[in-house]
Design an enzyme around this catalytic site. Structure first.
Site, mmCIF file in Angstrom:
data_model
loop_
_atom_site.group_PDB
_atom_site.id
_atom_site.type_symbol
_atom_site.label_atom_id
_atom_site.label_comp_id
_atom_site.label_asym_id
_atom_site.label_seq_id
_atom_site.Cartn_x
_atom_site.Cartn_y
_atom_site.Cartn_z
ATOM 1 N N GLU A 33 -4.960 -10.694 14.090
ATOM 2 C CA GLU A 33 -4.381 -9.401 14.327
ATOM 3 C C GLU A 33 -5.549 -8.144 14.212
ATOM 4 O O GLU A 33 -5.937 -7.390 14.589
ATOM 5 C CB GLU A 33 -3.558 -9.112 12.599
ATOM 6 C CG GLU A 33 -3.389 -7.660 12.185
ATOM 7 C CD GLU A 33 -2.810 -7.838 11.279
ATOM 8 O OE1 GLU A 33 -1.290 -8.245 11.334
ATOM 9 O OE2 GLU A 33 -3.510 -7.235 9.917
ATOM 10 N N LYS A 50 7.637 -2.520 12.933
ATOM 11 C CA LYS A 50 8.200 -2.359 11.406
ATOM 12 C C LYS A 50 9.063 -1.175 12.267
ATOM 13 O O LYS A 50 9.897 -1.112 11.235
ATOM 14 C CB LYS A 50 6.739 -1.514 11.216
ATOM 15 C CG LYS A 50 6.073 -3.255 10.492
ATOM 16 C CD LYS A 50 4.877 -1.984 9.501
ATOM 17 C CE LYS A 50 4.275 -3.810 8.929
ATOM 18 N NZ LYS A 50 3.183 -2.449 7.950
ATOM 19 N N LYS A 105 0.859 -0.855 -0.407
ATOM 20 C CA LYS A 105 -0.061 -0.410 -0.097
ATOM 21 C C LYS A 105 1.037 1.505 0.203
ATOM 22 O O LYS A 105 0.846 2.735 -0.632
ATOM 23 C CB LYS A 105 -0.645 0.113 1.254
ATOM 24 C CG LYS A 105 -1.503 1.039 1.307
ATOM 25 C CD LYS A 105 -3.313 1.145 2.361
ATOM 26 C CE LYS A 105 -3.987 -0.032 2.113
ATOM 27 N NZ LYS A 105 -5.132 0.054 3.427
ATOM 28 N N GLY A 113 -5.388 -4.471 5.075
ATOM 29 C CA GLY A 113 -4.728 -5.261 3.995
ATOM 30 C C GLY A 113 -4.900 -6.664 4.684
ATOM 31 O O GLY A 113 -5.235 -7.516 2.933
ATOM 32 N N ARG A 114 -5.443 -7.705 5.620
ATOM 33 C CA ARG A 114 -6.173 -8.261 5.582
ATOM 34 C C ARG A 114 -7.640 -9.132 4.806
ATOM 35 O O ARG A 114 -8.079 -10.068 4.925
ATOM 36 C CB ARG A 114 -5.967 -8.811 6.868
ATOM 37 C CG ARG A 114 -7.213 -8.371 8.213
ATOM 38 C CD ARG A 114 -6.681 -7.891 9.500
ATOM 39 N NE ARG A 114 -7.233 -7.522 9.960
ATOM 40 C CZ ARG A 114 -6.818 -6.211 10.235
ATOM 41 N NH1 ARG A 114 -5.825 -5.394 10.605
ATOM 42 N NH2 ARG A 114 -7.252 -5.726 11.687
ATOM 43 N N GLU A 142 10.211 -5.788 3.647
ATOM 44 C CA GLU A 142 10.272 -7.135 3.705
ATOM 45 C C GLU A 142 9.945 -6.627 1.764
ATOM 46 O O GLU A 142 10.942 -7.232 1.631
ATOM 47 C CB GLU A 142 9.225 -7.527 4.612
ATOM 48 C CG GLU A 142 9.728 -7.848 5.968
ATOM 49 C CD GLU A 142 8.785 -6.399 7.002
ATOM 50 O OE1 GLU A 142 8.696 -7.231 7.710
ATOM 51 O OE2 GLU A 142 8.332 -6.153 6.395
ATOM 52 N N HIS A 177 -3.286 -37.342 13.142
ATOM 53 C CA HIS A 177 -1.677 -38.324 13.117
ATOM 54 C C HIS A 177 -0.976 -37.556 13.603
ATOM 55 O O HIS A 177 0.294 -38.024 14.033
ATOM 56 C CB HIS A 177 -1.098 -38.868 11.654
ATOM 57 C CG HIS A 177 -1.954 -40.176 11.329
ATOM 58 N ND1 HIS A 177 -1.966 -41.383 11.562
ATOM 59 C CD2 HIS A 177 -3.033 -40.227 10.202
ATOM 60 C CE1 HIS A 177 -3.049 -42.373 11.071
ATOM 61 N NE2 HIS A 177 -3.469 -41.189 10.636
#
Length: 528
Positions: free
Chosen positions: A345, A494, A201, A259-260, A207, A376
């Site tokens: 979040e 950040k 954005k 964002g999510r 990153e 399992h």
């Protein structure tokens, strides 16, 4: 009615629920089923291709009535209407929350969204049919999506889930700043036929831009014109243009979409490239149908609302802190990770909408794995552990490729919910047992679960499923009286990371606590 901001524990319905909990907390589900042979019919919702069975829970009709009473007392319907109608419910950032607008395909009320979708359609068609080529005139064969958080998890989940619908393009996702992984990918690809989508954005995400720089240099080292290979999804157009992305290849992001919740927008460009725009539209359509169900259906028959209320029942009254999500299809293996961001979040908050510290639990811990792998691994704890973990089982009536193997998969699916509920009494209760291990084979049962049974995994049903969990998360946050749409905890990390990165570059560690200083100095000392 007003948008209330009240501590839910101070409502009359909460007090009633507390008393009801004291009455019902030790009741066995087995007993509830014995007393009511019609229980499954009374505790399920059938909608479109979905059957949601919530009968295997520690609830009765009174529980549902009181939970719905709680939702009404805090004016949940007003909150839902505020969400979908564009009120500024993200008050800490003074923003609307309108991810539901991204999937309205039958209206032109939001011109900028439709313009973006039209642009996506034109672009994806040209890449898929080979009209749009790289700088040496070769058609694209591979697409790299570079993003992190919502710019990675959602598109990656959907692309993997809908692999049966993919075309010839190979889609790769890069999020973590792990150069070893990046080099492995670069060695597999031909830069001349690789398209790179940079999703950020702000177009300054540490990153994302760090990873983008590696691939941009890769293009330059191979004497390619980067403007023919770079695409951006961003709200910072000047920064993207300065980076070398042509303005025609920049797709928008908006402040009113977190964002999510952004996979439905141009953030989903990689998915649209993978499965084609028509299938992407089906994804949006499925989500929109769930939006309409959520907005217009009475709470007792409303899937996201009921699942959210049951989750609150366990989290705040039984004090069960975690929930598991177990999809019985390999292609949904990323769903638990995706939901971790959506849920944790959003609702990992300890201050309410009045600015007061909460005095009750918020934010469930979400985890899981695909079945039957999970059976399992950690299902031993589910069945006989000291912790109770409410679980959503997600299964599909029809496989994309029908086979007897699917019946075996679904046999496990149904068996686990039955075993968790009924348990198994060991032979040590009888006097004539010679099995010295009988006591260890005892399953008490009474372990709660929801069964979400869907006709088939398609773009449309996947859209509905993901929207279901979005709305469930909103309902929980609204009732808990917290702001679900900011994430200041993430943002602070950040800032610290940027500061530490500068210190590492300068090999000059500033003021930190003694532990962090010790670790940073050790890192610098041993870094080659």
């Amino acid at each position: 009615m007003p948008l209330l901001k009240i501590n839910p524990t101070e409502t009359l319905s909460w007090q009633k629920l507390q008393q009801h909990f004291y009455d019902i907390q030790f009741v066995k589900m087995q007993q509830l089923f014995c007393e009511n042979k019609n229980r499954a019919n009374e505790f399920h919702i059938q909608w479109n291709d979905f059957l949601v069975d919530f009968s295997k829970n520690r609830i009765n009709a009174t529980t549902i009535d009181l939970l719905v009473e709680l939702a009404n007392e805090v004016n949940l319907k007003v909150g839902i209407d505020a969400l979908v109608n564009g009120a500024f419910i993200n008050e800490t950032e003074n923003r609307k929350v309108l991810h539901t607008n991204l999937r309205k395909l039958s209206t032109t009320e939001n011109a900028e969204v439709h313009d973006a979708l039209n642009k996506m359609q034109h672009f994806t068609q040209n890449v898929i049919n080979g009209t749009l080529k790289g700088s040496t005139g070769l058609a694209f064969t591979d697409v790299i999506n570079i993003g992190i958080g919502g710019s990675d998890l959602g598109p990656k989940l959907v692309t993997e889930a809908l692999e049966n619908y993919k075309n010839h393009l190979n889609i790769h996702y890069i999020s973590n700043i792990d150069n070893d992984s990046i080099q492995t990918l670069k060695n597999k690809l031909n830069p001349e036929t690789t398209l790179i989508i940079i999703v950020s954005k702000s177009f300054t995400t540490l990153e994302t831009i760090s990873n983008a720089n590696i691939f941009k240099d890769w293009l330059l080292q191979n004497n390619l014109k980067t403007q023919h290979h770079l695409v951006a999804v961003s709200s910072n157009i000047p920064e993207a243009v300065a980076y070398g992305v042509e303005s025609v290849n920049i797709f928008p992001m908006w402040d009113y979409v977190g964002g999510r919740y952004s996979l439905w927008s141009a953030v989903g460009l990689s998915t649209a490239l993978a499965i084609g725009f028509n299938q992407f539209k089906q994804l949006l359509d499925g989500a929109n149908e769930m939006d309409n169900h959520f907005t217009n259906t009475p709470f007792k028959h409303n899937i996201p609302v009921i699942l959210a209320l049951i989750s609150i029942w366990y989290n705040n009254f039984f004090c069960f802190e975690t929930e598991a999500v177990i999809p019985y299809v390999d292609k949904l293996k990323m769903l638990p990770a995706y939901l971790q961001q959506v849920v944790m979040e959003s609702n990992g908050k300890n201050v309410d909408r009045n600015g007061d510290t909460v005095n009750y639990e918020t934010g469930n811990i979400i985890w899981g794995e695909v079945g039957t792998n999970s059976q399992h691994a950690f299902f031993q704890l589910f069945h006989q552990g000291t912790k109770i973990i409410p679980t959503d089982f997600i299964g599909f009536v029809n496989a994309f490729t029908p086979s007897d193997l699917h019946d075996l998969l679904m046999a496990n699916f149904f068996a686990q919910t039955e075993a968790l509920m009924n348990g198994k009494e060991g032979n040590y209760h009888t006097n004539d047992s010679n099995d010295k291990n009988a006591v260890y084979k005892d399953f008490k049962g009474n372990r709660p679960s929801n069964t979400i049974l869907i006709n088939k995994l398609t773009p449309k049903t996947l859209g509905s499923l993901l929207a279901l969990y979005e709305h469930k998360t909103f309902v929980q946050g609204y009732i808990w009286n917290i702001y679900s749409f900011d994430q200041f905890g993430v943002e602070y990390g950040k800032v610290l990371a940027n500061n530490i990165k500068a210190e590492l570059n300068n090999q000059d560690i500033k003021n930190h606590d003694c532990s962090t200083t010790f670790l940073l100095n050790h890192y610098l000392k041993n870094k080659k």
